[in-house]
Design an enzyme around this catalytic site. Structure first.
Site, PDB file in Angstrom:
ATOM      1  N   GLY A   1       0.796  -1.234   0.000  1.00 22.93           N
ATOM      2  CA  GLY A   1       0.000   0.000   0.000  1.00 22.93           C
ATOM      3  C   GLY A   1       0.822   1.276   0.000  1.00 22.93           C
ATOM      4  O   GLY A   1       0.394   2.296   0.552  1.00 22.93           O
ATOM      5  N   SER A   2       1.991   1.236  -0.659  1.00 25.11           N
ATOM      6  CA  SER A   2       2.841   2.429  -0.664  1.00 25.11           C
ATOM      7  C   SER A   2       2.166   3.601  -1.385  1.00 25.11           C
ATOM      8  O   SER A   2       2.328   4.753  -0.969  1.00 25.11           O
ATOM      9  CB  SER A   2       4.184   2.119  -1.312  1.00 25.11           C
ATOM     10  N   SER A   3       1.369   3.313  -2.432  1.00 23.74           N
ATOM     11  CA  SER A   3       0.746   4.408  -3.193  1.00 23.74           C
ATOM     12  C   SER A   3      -0.256   5.161  -2.323  1.00 23.74           C
ATOM     13  O   SER A   3      -0.266   6.403  -2.294  1.00 23.74           O
ATOM     14  CB  SER A   3       0.009   3.857  -4.407  1.00 23.74           C
TER      15      SER A   3
ATOM     16  N   ASP B   1      -6.994   0.502   1.571  1.00 25.75           N
ATOM     17  CA  ASP B   1      -5.597   0.835   1.870  1.00 25.75           C
ATOM     18  C   ASP B   1      -5.456   2.311   2.265  1.00 25.75           C
ATOM     19  O   ASP B   1      -4.633   2.662   3.115  1.00 25.75           O
ATOM     20  CB  ASP B   1      -4.691   0.483   0.685  1.00 25.75           C
TER      21      ASP B   1
END
Ligand code: MEV
Length: 328
Positions: free
Chosen positions: A110-112, A156
């Site tokens: 879930g970096s975005s 997320d």
């Protein structure tokens, strides 16, 4: 001018992936790997974005931001968040924005969403405007949907904003904290990056071809989510494990598991985990296994001796705090 840094956590889906896109709830935990975003406003005409993906900054004029200029995906989450923030607060400014990641984009953690959420939080402090978590969620969710141009439940984004353990319904129509003191998971990266858009499309196609079959699976997953909430509240790890195994079988029935993911799930069970499943869209990324202090070492050993050369144990703590401003 003063700079502000915000950070937001990554996530792991505990139960309910895919089904959440068909109106069912899901359960997600925030994890303590964080994206950090520093923002310094200036009186210049452009926004400069420095990221880990390139030694050179991306320098964009206000006009380029407003007409959605093409930039790498990692940068576009920041740029779209800036534009949505400007529109919401009726502002525009020059800025230097620096992003730093504690985890790679390829883990599917879930970096975005985390970078989008942290950008909006840091922009608000730098611009000296009040912003509620609900507004951060709305602006970040709209930004992520715009960049991904596809189905996205926003679970997320919710994990990045609110943190902890959440019961979540698509679009944020329900976001409820599940009070839990501990959620002991072993997390193993499969060595393969998955494409969420592709896997969501694959399940949509299966739904068009065999609607009754898919609807039945989604209904069962929805039931698992509700039983999962009770097991989490009771800290009943054997039951949590049983539910994970069932959820994994149903995901395999949707065609989103792979041989590698199946091997890792089986290895976790051989290593006396209570249960295990893929986490996220499937096709790769990570598996999670329920393992307490007594069986953690056996689970990790078994996963590491599985025939998956690029598998990697990720040391992550669950129930992490949501978005926050970091001290300078
Ligand atoms: C992907 O991590 C989880 C999905 O349910 C997509 C989404 O909820 O946005 C497949």
């Amino acid at each position: 001018m003063e700079g502000y840094t915000a950070s937001a956590p990554g996530k792991l889906m505990i139960f309910g992936e895919h089904a959440v896109l068909y109106g069912y709830p899901c359960i997600v935990t925030a994890v303590d790997l964080r994206m950090r975003v520093g923002v310094k406003l200036n009186s210049g005409p452009s926004v400069e974005v420095k990221t880990d993906i390139s030694p050179e900054p991306f320098i964009l004029s206000r006009e380029q931001i407003e007409r959605r200029v093409d930039v790498p995906k990692e940068v576009s989450f920041v740029i779209v968040a800036v534009r949505r923030f400007w529109e919401h607060f009726n502002l525009a400014f020059g800025a230097e924005i620096t992003t730093k990641s504690e985890f790679t984009y390829s883990y599917g953690l879930g970096s975005s969403s985390a970078v989008t959420v942290a950008t909006i939080r840091a922009l608000a402090s730098a611009a000296k405007v009040e912003i509620s978590k609900d507004t951060i969620f709305r602006l970040a969710y709209e930004s992520v949907k715009e960049v991904q141009r596809g189905d996205a439940s926003g679970f997320d984004v919710a994990a990045a904003v609110y943190g902890g353990l959440l019961y979540y319904v698509s679009g944020g129509s329900t976001i409820r904290e599940i009070r839990s003191d501990s959620l002991p998971l072993v997390v193993c990266y499969s060595g393969t990056k998955a494409s969420t858009v592709e896997l969501v499309g694959k399940v949509r196609q299966l739904h068009r071809d065999r609607p009754m079959y898919v609807d039945e699976i989604m209904t069962e997953i929805g039931e698992i989510v509700n039983s999962g909430e009770a097991a989490l509240l009771a800290a009943d790890y054997p039951q949590l494990g049983r539910l994970m195994k069932r959820n994994q079988n149903l995901l395999a029935g949707l065609g989103v598991s792979t041989d590698v993911l199946d091997t890792l799930v089986d290895s976790a069970l051989v290593g006396s985990a209570y249960g295990a499943k893929l986490s996220g869209a499937g096709g790769g990324d990570c598996i999670i296994a329920v393992s307490t202090a007594e069986n953690r070492v056996a689970t990790v050993d078994s996963l590491m001796s599985a025939d998956v050369p690029n598998a990697k144990i990720l040391e992550v703590a669950t129930l992490a705090e949501g978005v926050r401003i970091e001290p300078n």
